[in-house]
Design a protein around this motif. Structure first.
Motif, PDB file in Angstrom:
ATOM      1  N   LEU A   1       0.827  -1.207   0.000  1.00  0.00           N
ATOM      2  CA  LEU A   1       0.000   0.000   0.000  1.00  0.00           C
ATOM      3  C   LEU A   1       0.860   1.254   0.000  1.00  0.00           C
ATOM      4  O   LEU A   1       0.590   2.215  -0.747  1.00  0.00           O
ATOM      5  N   ILE A   2       1.910   1.259   0.821  1.00  0.00           N
ATOM      6  CA  ILE A   2       2.799   2.422   0.868  1.00  0.00           C
ATOM      7  C   ILE A   2       3.514   2.614  -0.467  1.00  0.00           C
ATOM      8  O   ILE A   2       3.623   3.727  -0.992  1.00  0.00           O
ATOM      9  N   ILE A   3       4.001   1.513  -1.056  1.00  0.00           N
ATOM     10  CA  ILE A   3       4.711   1.601  -2.337  1.00  0.00           C
ATOM     11  C   ILE A   3       3.773   2.078  -3.439  1.00  0.00           C
ATOM     12  O   ILE A   3       4.130   2.939  -4.256  1.00  0.00           O
ATOM     13  N   ALA A   4       2.561   1.533  -3.473  1.00  0.00           N
ATOM     14  CA  ALA A   4       1.592   1.951  -4.499  1.00  0.00           C
ATOM     15  C   ALA A   4       1.265   3.431  -4.355  1.00  0.00           C
ATOM     16  O   ALA A   4       1.161   4.158  -5.352  1.00  0.00           O
ATOM     17  N   SER A   5       1.099   3.895  -3.112  1.00  0.00           N
ATOM     18  CA  SER A   5       0.805   5.312  -2.893  1.00  0.00           C
ATOM     19  C   SER A   5       1.972   6.185  -3.352  1.00  0.00           C
ATOM     20  O   SER A   5       1.770   7.245  -3.954  1.00  0.00           O
ATOM     21  N   ALA A   6       3.196   5.739  -3.072  1.00  0.00           N
ATOM     22  CA  ALA A   6       4.371   6.505  -3.494  1.00  0.00           C
ATOM     23  C   ALA A   6       4.480   6.556  -5.018  1.00  0.00           C
ATOM     24  O   ALA A   6       4.826   7.601  -5.586  1.00  0.00           O
ATOM     25  N   LEU A   7       4.168   5.444  -5.690  1.00  0.00           N
ATOM     26  CA  LEU A   7       4.222   5.433  -7.158  1.00  0.00           C
ATOM     27  C   LEU A   7       3.178   6.357  -7.751  1.00  0.00           C
ATOM     28  O   LEU A   7       3.449   7.083  -8.726  1.00  0.00           O
ATOM     29  N   VAL A   8       1.989   6.335  -7.201  1.00  0.00           N
ATOM     30  CA  VAL A   8       0.935   7.233  -7.693  1.00  0.00           C
ATOM     31  C   VAL A   8       1.313   8.688  -7.425  1.00  0.00           C
ATOM     32  O   VAL A   8       1.083   9.566  -8.260  1.00  0.00           O
ATOM     33  N   ALA A   9       1.908   8.942  -6.266  1.00  0.00           N
ATOM     34  CA  ALA A   9       2.350  10.302  -5.955  1.00  0.00           C
ATOM     35  C   ALA A   9       3.426  10.763  -6.929  1.00  0.00           C
ATOM     36  O   ALA A   9       3.433  11.923  -7.361  1.00  0.00           O
ATOM     37  N   THR A  10       4.340   9.862  -7.290  1.00  0.00           N
ATOM     38  CA  THR A  10       5.387  10.208  -8.254  1.00  0.00           C
ATOM     39  C   THR A  10       4.794  10.571  -9.607  1.00  0.00           C
ATOM     40  O   THR A  10       5.265  11.483 -10.295  1.00  0.00           O
ATOM     41  N   SER A  11       3.713   9.879  -9.987  1.00  0.00           N
ATOM     42  CA  SER A  11       3.084  10.155 -11.276  1.00  0.00           C
ATOM     43  C   SER A  11       2.448  11.536 -11.316  1.00  0.00           C
ATOM     44  O   SER A  11       2.165  12.066 -12.387  1.00  0.00           O
ATOM     45  N   ALA A  12       2.228  12.143 -10.153  1.00  0.00           N
ATOM     46  CA  ALA A  12       1.655  13.488 -10.133  1.00  0.00           C
ATOM     47  C   ALA A  12       2.604  14.510 -10.726  1.00  0.00           C
ATOM     48  O   ALA A  12       2.187  15.586 -11.153  1.00  0.00           O
ATOM     49  N   PHE A  13       3.904  14.185 -10.760  1.00  0.00           N
ATOM     50  CA  PHE A  13       4.886  15.103 -11.323  1.00  0.00           C
ATOM     51  C   PHE A  13       5.263  14.718 -12.757  1.00  0.00           C
ATOM     52  O   PHE A  13       6.165  15.300 -13.329  1.00  0.00           O
ATOM     53  N   GLY A  14       4.557  13.754 -13.318  1.00  0.00           N
ATOM     54  CA  GLY A  14       4.976  13.212 -14.606  1.00  0.00           C
ATOM     55  C   GLY A  14       4.400  13.878 -15.824  1.00  0.00           C
ATOM     56  O   GLY A  14       4.690  13.478 -16.951  1.00  0.00           O
ATOM     57  N   GLY A  15       3.550  14.866 -15.657  1.00  0.00           N
ATOM     58  CA  GLY A  15       2.956  15.486 -16.834  1.00  0.00           C
ATOM     59  C   GLY A  15       2.476  16.882 -16.527  1.00  0.00           C
ATOM     60  O   GLY A  15       2.505  17.347 -15.385  1.00  0.00           O
ATOM     61  N   PRO A  16       2.014  17.601 -17.548  1.00  0.00           N
ATOM     62  CA  PRO A  16       1.583  18.978 -17.350  1.00  0.00           C
ATOM     63  C   PRO A  16       0.274  19.083 -16.584  1.00  0.00           C
ATOM     64  O   PRO A  16      -0.026  20.115 -16.007  1.00  0.00           O
ATOM     65  N   GLN A  17      -0.552  18.024 -16.585  1.00  0.00           N
ATOM     66  CA  GLN A  17      -1.821  18.056 -15.872  1.00  0.00           C
ATOM     67  C   GLN A  17      -1.627  17.497 -14.463  1.00  0.00           C
ATOM     68  O   GLN A  17      -1.372  16.312 -14.296  1.00  0.00           O
ATOM     69  N   PRO A  18      -1.734  18.337 -13.443  1.00  0.00           N
ATOM     70  CA  PRO A  18      -1.459  17.861 -12.091  1.00  0.00           C
ATOM     71  C   PRO A  18      -2.536  16.959 -11.526  1.00  0.00           C
ATOM     72  O   PRO A  18      -2.285  16.239 -10.575  1.00  0.00           O
ATOM     73  N   GLN A  19      -3.761  17.007 -12.076  1.00  0.00           N
ATOM     74  CA  GLN A  19      -4.846  16.198 -11.543  1.00  0.00           C
ATOM     75  C   GLN A  19      -5.342  15.245 -12.622  1.00  0.00           C
ATOM     76  O   GLN A  19      -6.030  15.644 -13.564  1.00  0.00           O
ATOM     77  N   ARG A  20      -4.976  13.994 -12.504  1.00  0.00           N
ATOM     78  CA  ARG A  20      -5.390  12.987 -13.472  1.00  0.00           C
ATOM     79  C   ARG A  20      -6.065  11.859 -12.723  1.00  0.00           C
ATOM     80  O   ARG A  20      -5.545  11.368 -11.720  1.00  0.00           O
ATOM     81  N   PRO A  21      -7.242  11.422 -13.189  1.00  0.00           N
ATOM     82  CA  PRO A  21      -8.014  10.451 -12.408  1.00  0.00           C
ATOM     83  C   PRO A  21      -7.481   9.025 -12.482  1.00  0.00           C
ATOM     84  O   PRO A  21      -7.706   8.249 -11.559  1.00  0.00           O
ATOM     85  N   LEU A  22      -6.781   8.662 -13.562  1.00  0.00           N
ATOM     86  CA  LEU A  22      -6.393   7.264 -13.718  1.00  0.00           C
ATOM     87  C   LEU A  22      -5.475   6.765 -12.603  1.00  0.00           C
ATOM     88  O   LEU A  22      -5.692   5.668 -12.078  1.00  0.00           O
ATOM     89  N   PRO A  23      -4.426   7.496 -12.199  1.00  0.00           N
ATOM     90  CA  PRO A  23      -3.598   7.004 -11.091  1.00  0.00           C
ATOM     91  C   PRO A  23      -4.395   6.837  -9.796  1.00  0.00           C
ATOM     92  O   PRO A  23      -4.179   5.873  -9.060  1.00  0.00           O
ATOM     93  N   LEU A  24      -5.295   7.760  -9.518  1.00  0.00           N
ATOM     94  CA  LEU A  24      -6.099   7.651  -8.308  1.00  0.00           C
ATOM     95  C   LEU A  24      -7.037   6.456  -8.385  1.00  0.00           C
ATOM     96  O   LEU A  24      -7.255   5.755  -7.395  1.00  0.00           O
ATOM     97  N   LEU A  25      -7.584   6.215  -9.569  1.00  0.00           N
ATOM     98  CA  LEU A  25      -8.447   5.047  -9.750  1.00  0.00           C
ATOM     99  C   LEU A  25      -7.647   3.761  -9.571  1.00  0.00           C
ATOM    100  O   LEU A  25      -8.125   2.806  -8.946  1.00  0.00           O
ATOM    101  N   ALA A  26      -6.418   3.752 -10.106  1.00  0.00           N
ATOM    102  CA  ALA A  26      -5.569   2.574  -9.948  1.00  0.00           C
ATOM    103  C   ALA A  26      -5.253   2.328  -8.476  1.00  0.00           C
ATOM    104  O   ALA A  26      -5.273   1.180  -8.009  1.00  0.00           O
ATOM    105  N   LEU A  27      -4.990   3.399  -7.719  1.00  0.00           N
ATOM    106  CA  LEU A  27      -4.708   3.242  -6.296  1.00  0.00           C
ATOM    107  C   LEU A  27      -5.931   2.709  -5.555  1.00  0.00           C
ATOM    108  O   LEU A  27      -5.810   1.867  -4.663  1.00  0.00           O
TER     109      LEU A  27
END
Length: 270
Positions: free
Chosen positions: A60-86
């Motif tokens: 759970l901690i690792i998955a949360s960290a990976l999703v958090a890292t994806s927040a810096f991966g593109g120009p759109q700061p709010q994307r639903p797919l990573p949150l849905l995956a979490l």
């Protein structure tokens, strides 16, 4: 303690588990009790289930960290797919925890079927015995404090901070649900015992497991995701939360009776 042998137990593994059970009895002030296959089997499955539960929380901690890292991966700061995956990961971990609890119940049912007799006047320890009021207050306080800390980050204007706060909030809710599921299992799981000593051991195991569950490892770990992006006031609040909750945890373990003392007290009033 007396119990019939388990027909499908491997002799070398059985010897190792019995030796471990003897060490566990001595550690808990029950050195006069003889280790049995009942206790050995229950301790073995308990150790494996606890290890698996730790792996689930680490995932759970690792998955949360990976999703958090994806927040810096593109120009759109709010994307639903990573949150849905979490969210899907959290649901899968809850399912895995329910399967772990079912596995422990089945092992206990199997070893319980080998008992020659059952302990008279069996008790079903309630939450005041298994968890205790101080540990219950500590668990609620640390959980509420972590939620409030993350909730305050949701009010920060920075969209990246809000995105990370949502990630941490989902992780905290998942960890809380897993812990609640484990506590429910401890409180509702039938007692498996055939005499006074095995009944005392049953209560000790429940108390130990419940106390370990109250340690807020996830609540201490996940807010780190926001450090470096959240405002300085939030970082200071997170540091204060960590120091205060850690001090409370140390004091709680130092000042409360041992699991053996709790079990003996429960046995004396039954």
């Amino acid at each position: 303690m007396t119990s019939q042998p388990l027909p499908d137990a491997d002799p070398p593994a059985r010897t190792t588990e019995l030796r471990t059970a003897g060490e566990w009895l001595a550690l808990h002030g029950l050195a006069d009790a003889h280790p049995t296959l009942l206790l050995a089997s229950r301790l073995a499955v308990r150790r494996r289930a606890r290890l698996a539960a730790h792996v689930l929380l680490a995932a759970l901690i690792i998955a949360s960290a990976l999703v958090a890292t994806s927040a810096f991966g593109g120009p759109q700061p709010q994307r639903p797919l990573p949150l849905l995956a979490l969210t899907v990961v959290v649901a899968g971990l809850l399912l895995a925890q329910s399967l772990l609890d079912r596995w422990v119940r089945r092992v206990d049912q199997r070893v319980g079927a080998t008992l020659s007799r059952r302990a008279a006047h069996l008790i079903q320890p309630g939450w005041r015995t298994v968890l205790g009021r101080p540990y219950a207050v500590f668990a609620l306080a640390t959980s509420a404090g972590a939620m409030a800390l993350v909730g305050s980050a949701l009010a920060v204007p920075d969209p990246t901070v809000r995105q990370l706060a949502v990630v941490v909030l989902i992780g905290l809710l998942g960890a809380t649900a897993i812990t609640a599921m484990q506590l429910r299992h401890l409180l509702r799981h039938p007692v498996v015992a055939e005499d006074e000593e095995s009944l005392t051991a049953d209560v000790i195991m429940r108390v130990e497991d419940a106390r370990e569950l109250t340690t807020p490892n996830v609540q201490w770990s996940l807010p780190i995701v926001l450090l470096g992006t959240a405002p300085s006031w939030w970082s200071a609040a997170a540091g204060a939360y960590l120091i205060l909750s850690l001090a409370a945890c140390v004091a709680l373990h130092a000042r409360t009776p041992s699991s053996t003392a709790v079990a003996r007290r429960a046995m004396s009033v039954r």
